[in-house]
Design an enzyme around this catalytic site. Structure first.
Site, PDB file in Angstrom:
ATOM      1  N   ARG A   1       0.401  -1.262  -0.148  1.00  0.00           N
ATOM      2  CA  ARG A   1      -0.079   0.126  -0.126  1.00  0.00           C
ATOM      3  C   ARG A   1       0.911   1.164   0.101  1.00  0.00           C
ATOM      4  O   ARG A   1       0.564   2.476   0.365  1.00  0.00           O
ATOM      5  CB  ARG A   1      -1.172   0.176   1.158  1.00  0.00           C
ATOM      6  CG  ARG A   1      -2.174  -1.175   1.107  1.00  0.00           C
ATOM      7  CD  ARG A   1      -3.130  -0.811   2.089  1.00  0.00           C
ATOM      8  NE  ARG A   1      -4.258  -1.686   2.043  1.00  0.00           N
ATOM      9  CZ  ARG A   1      -4.060  -2.546   2.690  1.00  0.00           C
ATOM     10  NH1 ARG A   1      -3.107  -2.624   3.643  1.00  0.00           N
ATOM     11  NH2 ARG A   1      -5.154  -3.605   3.391  1.00  0.00           N
TER      12      ARG A   1
ATOM     13  N   LYS B   1       2.176  11.951 -10.342  1.00  0.00           N
ATOM     14  CA  LYS B   1       1.364  11.210 -11.465  1.00  0.00           C
ATOM     15  C   LYS B   1       2.825  10.263 -11.697  1.00  0.00           C
ATOM     16  O   LYS B   1       3.871  10.000 -12.066  1.00  0.00           O
ATOM     17  CB  LYS B   1       1.494  11.863 -12.907  1.00  0.00           C
ATOM     18  CG  LYS B   1       0.267  12.615 -12.969  1.00  0.00           C
ATOM     19  CD  LYS B   1      -0.145  13.536 -14.212  1.00  0.00           C
ATOM     20  CE  LYS B   1      -1.315  13.952 -14.435  1.00  0.00           C
ATOM     21  NZ  LYS B   1      -1.239  14.622 -15.761  1.00  0.00           N
TER      22      LYS B   1
ATOM     23  N   GLU C   1       8.729  20.937 -23.268  1.00  0.00           N
ATOM     24  CA  GLU C   1       8.108  20.927 -21.530  1.00  0.00           C
ATOM     25  C   GLU C   1       8.568  21.910 -20.793  1.00  0.00           C
ATOM     26  O   GLU C   1       7.655  22.802 -20.177  1.00  0.00           O
ATOM     27  CB  GLU C   1       8.852  19.955 -20.448  1.00  0.00           C
ATOM     28  CG  GLU C   1       7.878  18.258 -21.198  1.00  0.00           C
ATOM     29  CD  GLU C   1       6.400  18.238 -20.863  1.00  0.00           C
ATOM     30  OE1 GLU C   1       5.657  19.087 -20.361  1.00  0.00           O
ATOM     31  OE2 GLU C   1       5.936  17.170 -21.891  1.00  0.00           O
TER      32      GLU C   1
ATOM     33  N   LYS D   1       5.342  24.340 -12.314  1.00  0.00           N
ATOM     34  CA  LYS D   1       4.319  23.578 -12.053  1.00  0.00           C
ATOM     35  C   LYS D   1       4.327  22.233 -10.560  1.00  0.00           C
ATOM     36  O   LYS D   1       3.381  22.412 -10.719  1.00  0.00           O
ATOM     37  CB  LYS D   1       5.577  21.833 -12.710  1.00  0.00           C
ATOM     38  CG  LYS D   1       4.543  21.416 -13.379  1.00  0.00           C
ATOM     39  CD  LYS D   1       5.320  19.581 -13.976  1.00  0.00           C
ATOM     40  CE  LYS D   1       4.384  18.411 -13.730  1.00  0.00           C
ATOM     41  NZ  LYS D   1       4.591  17.182 -14.572  1.00  0.00           N
TER      42      LYS D   1
ATOM     43  N   GLU E   1      -5.785  16.808 -10.081  1.00  0.00           N
ATOM     44  CA  GLU E   1      -6.347  17.491 -12.601  1.00  0.00           C
ATOM     45  C   GLU E   1      -7.369  17.369 -11.986  1.00  0.00           C
ATOM     46  O   GLU E   1      -7.776  17.330 -13.103  1.00  0.00           O
ATOM     47  CB  GLU E   1      -5.517  16.319 -12.591  1.00  0.00           C
ATOM     48  CG  GLU E   1      -4.945  17.096 -14.295  1.00  0.00           C
ATOM     49  CD  GLU E   1      -4.538  15.966 -14.890  1.00  0.00           C
ATOM     50  OE1 GLU E   1      -4.851  15.738 -15.971  1.00  0.00           O
ATOM     51  OE2 GLU E   1      -3.113  16.155 -14.427  1.00  0.00           O
TER      52      GLU E   1
ATOM     53  N   ARG F   1      -4.751  22.479 -12.608  1.00  0.00           N
ATOM     54  CA  ARG F   1      -3.799  21.312 -12.843  1.00  0.00           C
ATOM     55  C   ARG F   1      -3.776  21.119 -14.545  1.00  0.00           C
ATOM     56  O   ARG F   1      -2.497  20.728 -15.468  1.00  0.00           O
ATOM     57  CB  ARG F   1      -3.481  20.399 -12.398  1.00  0.00           C
ATOM     58  CG  ARG F   1      -2.549  18.878 -12.703  1.00  0.00           C
ATOM     59  CD  ARG F   1      -1.881  17.849 -11.518  1.00  0.00           C
ATOM     60  NE  ARG F   1      -1.251  17.114 -11.964  1.00  0.00           N
ATOM     61  CZ  ARG F   1      -0.116  16.854 -11.386  1.00  0.00           C
ATOM     62  NH1 ARG F   1      -0.226  16.820 -10.215  1.00  0.00           N
ATOM     63  NH2 ARG F   1       1.055  15.600 -11.561  1.00  0.00           N
TER      64      ARG F   1
ATOM     65  N   ASN G   1      -1.464  20.375 -19.792  1.00  0.00           N
ATOM     66  CA  ASN G   1      -1.571  19.132 -20.452  1.00  0.00           C
ATOM     67  C   ASN G   1      -1.680  20.188 -21.452  1.00  0.00           C
ATOM     68  O   ASN G   1      -2.091  19.959 -23.201  1.00  0.00           O
ATOM     69  CB  ASN G   1      -3.402  18.519 -20.580  1.00  0.00           C
ATOM     70  CG  ASN G   1      -2.785  17.280 -19.243  1.00  0.00           C
ATOM     71  OD1 ASN G   1      -2.010  17.253 -19.251  1.00  0.00           O
ATOM     72  ND2 ASN G   1      -4.293  17.111 -18.576  1.00  0.00           N
TER      73      ASN G   1
ATOM     74  N   HIS H   1      -0.554  18.908 -25.118  1.00  0.00           N
ATOM     75  CA  HIS H   1      -1.541  17.027 -24.981  1.00  0.00           C
ATOM     76  C   HIS H   1      -1.807  16.402 -25.594  1.00  0.00           C
ATOM     77  O   HIS H   1      -1.741  14.862 -25.736  1.00  0.00           O
ATOM     78  CB  HIS H   1      -0.679  16.892 -23.052  1.00  0.00           C
ATOM     79  CG  HIS H   1       1.016  16.713 -22.730  1.00  0.00           C
ATOM     80  ND1 HIS H   1       1.586  17.942 -22.878  1.00  0.00           N
ATOM     81  CD2 HIS H   1       1.489  16.375 -22.663  1.00  0.00           C
ATOM     82  CE1 HIS H   1       2.612  18.474 -22.313  1.00  0.00           C
ATOM     83  NE2 HIS H   1       2.291  17.195 -22.000  1.00  0.00           N
TER      84      HIS H   1
ATOM     85  N   HIS I   1      -0.231  13.853 -27.749  1.00  0.00           N
ATOM     86  CA  HIS I   1      -0.450  12.226 -27.760  1.00  0.00           C
ATOM     87  C   HIS I   1      -0.818  11.513 -28.819  1.00  0.00           C
ATOM     88  O   HIS I   1      -0.827  10.882 -28.970  1.00  0.00           O
ATOM     89  CB  HIS I   1      -1.779  12.123 -26.599  1.00  0.00           C
ATOM     90  CG  HIS I   1      -0.406  12.568 -25.522  1.00  0.00           C
ATOM     91  ND1 HIS I   1      -1.509  12.584 -23.557  1.00  0.00           N
ATOM     92  CD2 HIS I   1       0.500  12.025 -24.685  1.00  0.00           C
ATOM     93  CE1 HIS I   1      -0.266  11.973 -22.997  1.00  0.00           C
ATOM     94  NE2 HIS I   1       0.356  12.021 -23.862  1.00  0.00           N
TER      95      HIS I   1
ATOM     96  N   HIS J   1       7.693  11.609 -27.383  1.00  0.00           N
ATOM     97  CA  HIS J   1       7.007  12.654 -26.403  1.00  0.00           C
ATOM     98  C   HIS J   1       7.190  14.114 -26.888  1.00  0.00           C
ATOM     99  O   HIS J   1       6.385  14.799 -27.029  1.00  0.00           O
ATOM    100  CB  HIS J   1       6.887  12.153 -25.554  1.00  0.00           C
ATOM    101  CG  HIS J   1       6.104  13.325 -24.463  1.00  0.00           C
ATOM    102  ND1 HIS J   1       4.713  12.514 -24.246  1.00  0.00           N
ATOM    103  CD2 HIS J   1       6.398  14.497 -23.262  1.00  0.00           C
ATOM    104  CE1 HIS J   1       3.764  14.152 -23.684  1.00  0.00           C
ATOM    105  NE2 HIS J   1       5.307  14.294 -22.933  1.00  0.00           N
TER     106      HIS J   1
END
Lengths: 340, 340
Positions: free
Chosen positions: B109, B131, B173, B215, B225, B229, B233, B236, B240, B250
């Protein structure tokens, strides 16, 4: 070198709805697309009350509590097109809640979920506190997260379909909560064996509410089990070992584990013999076993493999009195000696 | 019915160590038993500096970012007997950090973990913000959690072994962070194409620090998010899709996605053409592509399958100006029309 600190705070609130009816489940899902995760037995028993929901069926039993089952849920979630606004409700015993909670906590990095536990054990224990997860290679709950459900809907009417042995198992967790932190509850329960076994409403309601209040308080102070939360493992270190070695139900194993831990507490000079006896008597009064024959070596081996160990030490929960637990770090050797 | 509320607060702090040396990694592991997760290339390149650590090797590449790889890590953790006090450090690019972070976040956990990202892209992006996760059935990051590492050690010396194309990808980025929230950084970077490509220390340090500060601020305000947040993206949603349809790296895909998103912003009347041009020029100056041929249908299809969609709407990030982003909920039809 420059250092940048990133802080993140996550405050979660779980509402436990005691005595609510499962027919009113929709009211708590906030208009979101809601998928129910339940086993076929639950669907058969309560399908009528769950009309209008999409239902994903899973297998039953401890042997289904695996990553494979979770993967099947991911696939179904994907096929159904669940997105971040979707909501999952796990309905069933502790296993169903554990699996559904873990799948929801990791799908899309976590979508909302709630529980409607259908056994007393799950109402009192498994659904509350945010632990979820699955077994891995025979290790209980090796994989999982800490993540609270939005709500836990406890419908006491559902308990009436449970076999008596399962009802007794649920009381193990009530008695545990009383024994570690609420002497008043313990003394209330001492006179109520019969009412409890008959699931009489006001008695059951107090037993469940007060037990959950103990748990909720501890979880709020220590969500991730760094300290005080370990008290909730009272009876579990030895209990899990009995469960594994003898293959008996969780509640029965915990009952035996608590009696054994109370005996260790007496042997260590922390607890009076009379208080240990009262614990044993109350457990017996609600139909639970208080001892079992098992090989000491097998028990020690199972404990060594138990995931809660930290190096060679075990955080063992002992009692100083009824309603007063203490976490003691114990070497395996001392434990072995105390087990005599 | 009675209602009981269980509250849980989890405050996490991640320290980003900019310009620290990987040789000093041990100082940040707090004396805990530490296991390094890295791919064989990293072990070959930096094995000398990592002497004294236990190393678990994983495969490389996007195709390894799967639940199967995570399961292999669980098995190794189990064989090594990792417990709750153990610590995991992911060393490598974004993929290594994602996998190691997810495995550590779900083993027992959640046990402690840190990152030492070895690519610029991972230093600026993948390692920070909590993330983690893996792909599932072709869907990027479908399974994962939000959980911050304890530290991110950014050793700028490691970047010198990177091929130039990978260095350029990292700047995508940096430029994204500047474009959405820091106009001063954007203008600073505009004149520094050459220094950036040569990885000159003070320029790189400011670029990385300021990007991470953008960030970190956003993550602290919105870890999961739900709102702000989403600005991260930027580029993105379309990026993507390009990444998937064309199979390009990427950073390059995000560069193309940002230029496309800036064009949409101009078409919507939100952004001046001159500012969109400046974004395009800066990306080109650090060696990034700014457009690519791809079938519109294939792009739309890939976006529809992107996990960030909510029902038929997409949260699309547009610019109002350099350093000023806005999240706009957009129907697929509008997006299709804007893509012309």
């Amino acid at each position: 070198m420059r250092i940048l600190e990133v802080e993140a705070n996550r405050a979660t609130k779980c509402r436990i709805l005691l005595g609510e009816s499962i027919s009113r489940l929709k009211e708590y899902c906030g208009g979101r697309r809601t998928i129910i995760v339940a086993d076929p037995m639950i669907v058969k028993l309560y399908g009528e009350k769950l009309k209008g929901f999409e239902i994903v069926e899973t297998g039953m039993g401890e042997e289904e509590k695996t990553l494979e089952t979770v993967e099947k849920l991911y696939s179904r979630f994907l096929e159904l097109g669940l997105d971040r606004n979707s909501f999952v409700v796990g309905i069933g015993g502790g296993i169903a809640c554990d699996i559904a909670g873990f799948a929801a906590s990791t799908y899309l990095r976590g979508i909302g979920f709630g529980f409607a536990p259908t056994t007393l054990l799950a109402q009192v224990d498994a659904s509350v506190g945010g632990k979820n997860g699955v077994n891995y290679r025979g290790y209980k709950n090796l994989i999982g997260t800490f993540n609270q459900p939005e709500f836990v809907l406890c419908d006491f009417e559902l308990l009436k379909t449970l076999p008596p042995r399962q009802v007794s198992c649920g009381f193990a967790e009530n008695i545990k909560c009383a024994a570690i932190a609420n002497r008043e509850l313990f003394e209330y329960l001492e006179g109520k064996g019969e009412e409890l076994l008959k699931l009489e409403r006001p008695v059951i309601e107090k037993a469940v509410y007060d037990s959950l209040a103990v748990k909720a308080g501890i979880v709020a102070r220590d969500e991730r089990e760094q300290g005080e939360r370990r008290k909730l493992n009272f009876g579990h270190t030895l209990g899990h070992a009995y469960e594994k070695v003898l293959g008996i139900p969780h509640g029965e194993a915990i009952s035996i584990g608590m009696v054994a831990a109370a005996k260790l507490s007496v042997r260590r000079g922390m607890l009076k013999q009379g208080e240990a006896d009262r614990l044993e008597n109350l457990l017996a009064a609600v139909g639970l076993p208080t001892s079992a024959e098992a090989s000491k070596d097998a028990l020690l081996d199972a404990m060594l493999k138990d995931k809660k160990r930290e190096e060679a030490k075990i955080n063992f929960v002992l009692l100083r009195g009824l309603g007063d637990a203490q976490v003691v770090e114990m070497g395996m050797e001392e434990l072995e000696a105390l087990l005599g």
